[in-house]
Design an enzyme around this catalytic site. Structure first.
Site, short mmCIF file in Angstrom:
data_model
loop_
_atom_site.label_atom_id
_atom_site.label_comp_id
_atom_site.label_asym_id
_atom_site.label_seq_id
_atom_site.Cartn_x
_atom_site.Cartn_y
_atom_site.Cartn_z
N GLY A 1 0.84 -1.20 0.00
CA GLY A 1 0.00 0.00 0.00
C GLY A 1 0.87 1.24 0.00
O GLY A 1 0.56 2.24 0.65
N ARG B 1 0.10 5.60 -1.24
CA ARG B 1 -0.90 6.54 -0.70
C ARG B 1 -0.73 6.68 0.81
O ARG B 1 -0.26 5.75 1.47
CB ARG B 1 -2.29 5.95 -0.98
CG ARG B 1 -3.39 6.98 -0.96
CD ARG B 1 -4.70 6.37 -1.39
NE ARG B 1 -5.45 5.82 -0.27
CZ ARG B 1 -6.58 5.15 -0.42
NH1 ARG B 1 -7.07 4.90 -1.61
NH2 ARG B 1 -7.22 4.69 0.64
N VAL C 1 -2.94 -7.62 -1.30
CA VAL C 1 -2.40 -8.53 -0.27
C VAL C 1 -3.37 -9.64 0.12
O VAL C 1 -3.00 -10.57 0.84
CB VAL C 1 -1.94 -7.76 1.00
CG1 VAL C 1 -0.82 -6.79 0.69
CG2 VAL C 1 -3.11 -7.06 1.70
N SER D 1 -2.13 -0.12 15.10
CA SER D 1 -2.93 1.06 15.44
C SER D 1 -3.08 1.12 16.95
O SER D 1 -3.09 0.07 17.62
CB SER D 1 -4.32 0.95 14.81
OG SER D 1 -5.16 1.97 15.32
N TYR E 1 -11.55 -4.23 12.85
CA TYR E 1 -10.27 -3.51 12.68
C TYR E 1 -9.39 -3.67 13.94
O TYR E 1 -8.19 -3.97 13.84
CB TYR E 1 -10.58 -2.04 12.41
CG TYR E 1 -9.40 -1.16 12.12
CD1 TYR E 1 -8.82 -1.13 10.85
CD2 TYR E 1 -8.88 -0.32 13.10
CE1 TYR E 1 -7.75 -0.29 10.57
CE2 TYR E 1 -7.81 0.53 12.83
CZ TYR E 1 -7.25 0.53 11.57
OH TYR E 1 -6.18 1.36 11.30
N ILE F 1 -4.12 9.93 12.26
CA ILE F 1 -3.21 10.47 11.24
C ILE F 1 -4.05 10.99 10.07
O ILE F 1 -5.02 10.32 9.65
CB ILE F 1 -2.23 9.37 10.73
CG1 ILE F 1 -1.56 8.63 11.90
CG2 ILE F 1 -1.20 9.96 9.77
CD1 ILE F 1 -0.67 9.46 12.79
P1 NAI Z 1 -5.10 4.91 3.22
O1 NAI Z 1 -6.47 4.41 3.03
O2 NAI Z 1 -4.73 6.27 2.76
O3 NAI Z 1 -4.03 3.90 2.60
C1 NAI Z 1 -4.17 2.52 2.71
C2 NAI Z 1 -3.33 1.88 1.64
O4 NAI Z 1 -3.47 0.47 1.72
C3 NAI Z 1 -3.75 2.30 0.23
O5 NAI Z 1 -2.62 2.48 -0.57
C4 NAI Z 1 -4.55 1.10 -0.24
O6 NAI Z 1 -4.58 0.93 -1.64
C5 NAI Z 1 -3.78 -0.02 0.43
N1 NAI Z 1 -4.55 -1.25 0.51
C6 NAI Z 1 -5.74 -1.45 1.11
N2 NAI Z 1 -6.15 -2.72 0.91
C7 NAI Z 1 -5.18 -3.33 0.20
C8 NAI Z 1 -5.02 -4.63 -0.32
N3 NAI Z 1 -5.94 -5.58 -0.14
N4 NAI Z 1 -3.89 -4.91 -1.02
C9 NAI Z 1 -2.95 -3.97 -1.22
N5 NAI Z 1 -3.05 -2.71 -0.77
C10 NAI Z 1 -4.16 -2.40 -0.08
O7 NAI Z 1 -4.85 4.77 4.79
P2 NAI Z 1 -3.62 5.14 5.73
O8 NAI Z 1 -4.15 5.99 6.79
O9 NAI Z 1 -2.46 5.60 4.96
O10 NAI Z 1 -3.34 3.69 6.35
C11 NAI Z 1 -2.11 3.01 6.27
C12 NAI Z 1 -2.01 2.04 7.43
O11 NAI Z 1 -1.98 2.76 8.65
C13 NAI Z 1 -3.17 1.06 7.53
O12 NAI Z 1 -2.70 -0.20 7.91
C14 NAI Z 1 -4.01 1.67 8.64
O13 NAI Z 1 -4.79 0.71 9.29
C15 NAI Z 1 -2.94 2.25 9.54
N6 NAI Z 1 -3.39 3.28 10.45
C16 NAI Z 1 -3.89 4.47 9.99
C17 NAI Z 1 -4.31 5.43 10.90
C18 NAI Z 1 -4.86 6.74 10.48
O14 NAI Z 1 -5.33 7.50 11.36
N7 NAI Z 1 -4.84 7.11 9.21
C19 NAI Z 1 -4.23 5.19 12.35
C20 NAI Z 1 -3.69 3.92 12.71
C21 NAI Z 1 -3.28 3.01 11.79
#
Ligand code: NAI
Length: 246
Positions: free
Chosen positions: A12, A15, A63, A141, A154, A187
């Site tokens: 991922g 983004r 994934v 998280s 989640y 975030i």
């Molecule tokens: P986002 O939604 O901007 O990015 C998520 C990324 O994961 C995207 O690039 C998406 O295409 C990819 N993705 C989702 N499902 C997928 C799959 N099946 N196969 C391949 N890629 C996949 O979200 P963000 O905020 O950047 O999240 C990144 C990580 O951080 C995640 O694991 C999220 O749970 C974690 N996180 C985010 C928080 C926040 O407040 N934004 C807080 C705590 C954890």
């Protein structure tokens, strides 16, 4: 250039937090393999990164598709020769109250956020253990530590990720591979963009640091755990949350 000569793989990675991690790894001198579901977006970002400094290449990879994941990791090994750093960042939310949560919503989030991490670690562990060197950082998280109403799927996945991280740290440590997790708080990314300004203000107002985090705040913690500065740290969860949970 602390990562010069290293190869980093970020799931991922085109983004939000993953993008910031890919960029920081690249800024530190690493070649970067970017896994994304949206191959066009991943390719555009890889081209942007690769225009200066070390190499960057995009791989279309969901994934939850185990076969494609194994094949994509083989492609990375063919292209770059090794994988020094794995960042398991890909994740989704599908929120709802437990009482009304469908099996589908439960399984989809577990499959992406926990099983996807397991699958990627399993595939990457072979070359890393053989090389007797490597670092894995899993993005958890804070809600995996304390739970959250409306996010049972989640939170269960993110709590499971901690057990997975610690078990792998115990298995891989003797072979020179470290495994840690970063647990972000709130975030500012697409994932949290559905929250209203009022909701965000309410949450950040009570934080000691008084603001939401930026993807770069998480990326620097990830790269600390992925690099030599944390050579004696494994099996840990580094919380990056502005003081939300303590
Ligand atoms: P986002 O939604 O901007 O990015 C998520 C990324 O994961 C995207 O690039 C998406 O295409 C990819 N993705 C989702 N499902 C997928 C799959 N099946 N196969 C391949 N890629 C996949 O979200 P963000 O905020 O950047 O999240 C990144 C990580 O951080 C995640 O694991 C999220 O749970 C974690 N996180 C985010 C928080 C926040 O407040 N934004 C807080 C705590 C954890």
């Amino acid at each position: 250039m602390a990562f010069a000569g290293k190869v980093s793989l970020v799931t991922g990675g085109a983004r939000g937090i993953g993008k910031a991690v890919s960029k920081r790894c690249h800024d530190l001198g690493a070649d970067v393999a970017i896994f994304g579901r949206n191959i066009e977006a991943a390719q555009a970002f890889a081209a942007e990164l690769g225009a200066s400094g070390s190499r960057a290449k995009a791989y279309g990879c969901d994934v939850t598709d185990g076969k494609r994941l194994d094949a994509a990791i083989e492609e990375v090994l063919k292209d770059f020769g090794k994988i020094d750093v794995l960042v398991n960042n890909a994740g989704i939310t599908q929120d709802g109250l437990l009482m009304r949560m469908t099996d589908e919503a439960w399984l989809k989030v577990l499959d992406t956020n926990l099983t996807g991490v397991f699958r990627t670690m399993r595939a990457v562990s072979r070359p890393m253990l053989k090389a007797r060197s490597g670092a894995i950082v899993n993005i958890g998280s804070v809600v995996g530590l304390i739970g959250n109403a409306g996010q049972a799927n989640y939170c269960a996945a993110k709590a499971g990720l901690i057990g997975l991280t610690q078990s792998a740290a115990r298995e891989f440590g003797p072979r020179g591979v470290r495994v840690n997790a970063v647990a972000p708080g709130l975030i500012e990314t697409d994932m949290t963009s559905a929250m209203t300004e009022d909701q965000k203000k309410q949450l950040t107002g009570s934080l000691p640091l008084g603001r939401a985090g930026k993807p770069e705040d998480v990326a620097s913690a990830v790269c600390f755990l992925a690099g030599e500065d944390s050579a004696y740290i494994t099996g840990q969860v580094l919380v990056v949350d502005g003081g939300m949970v303590m």
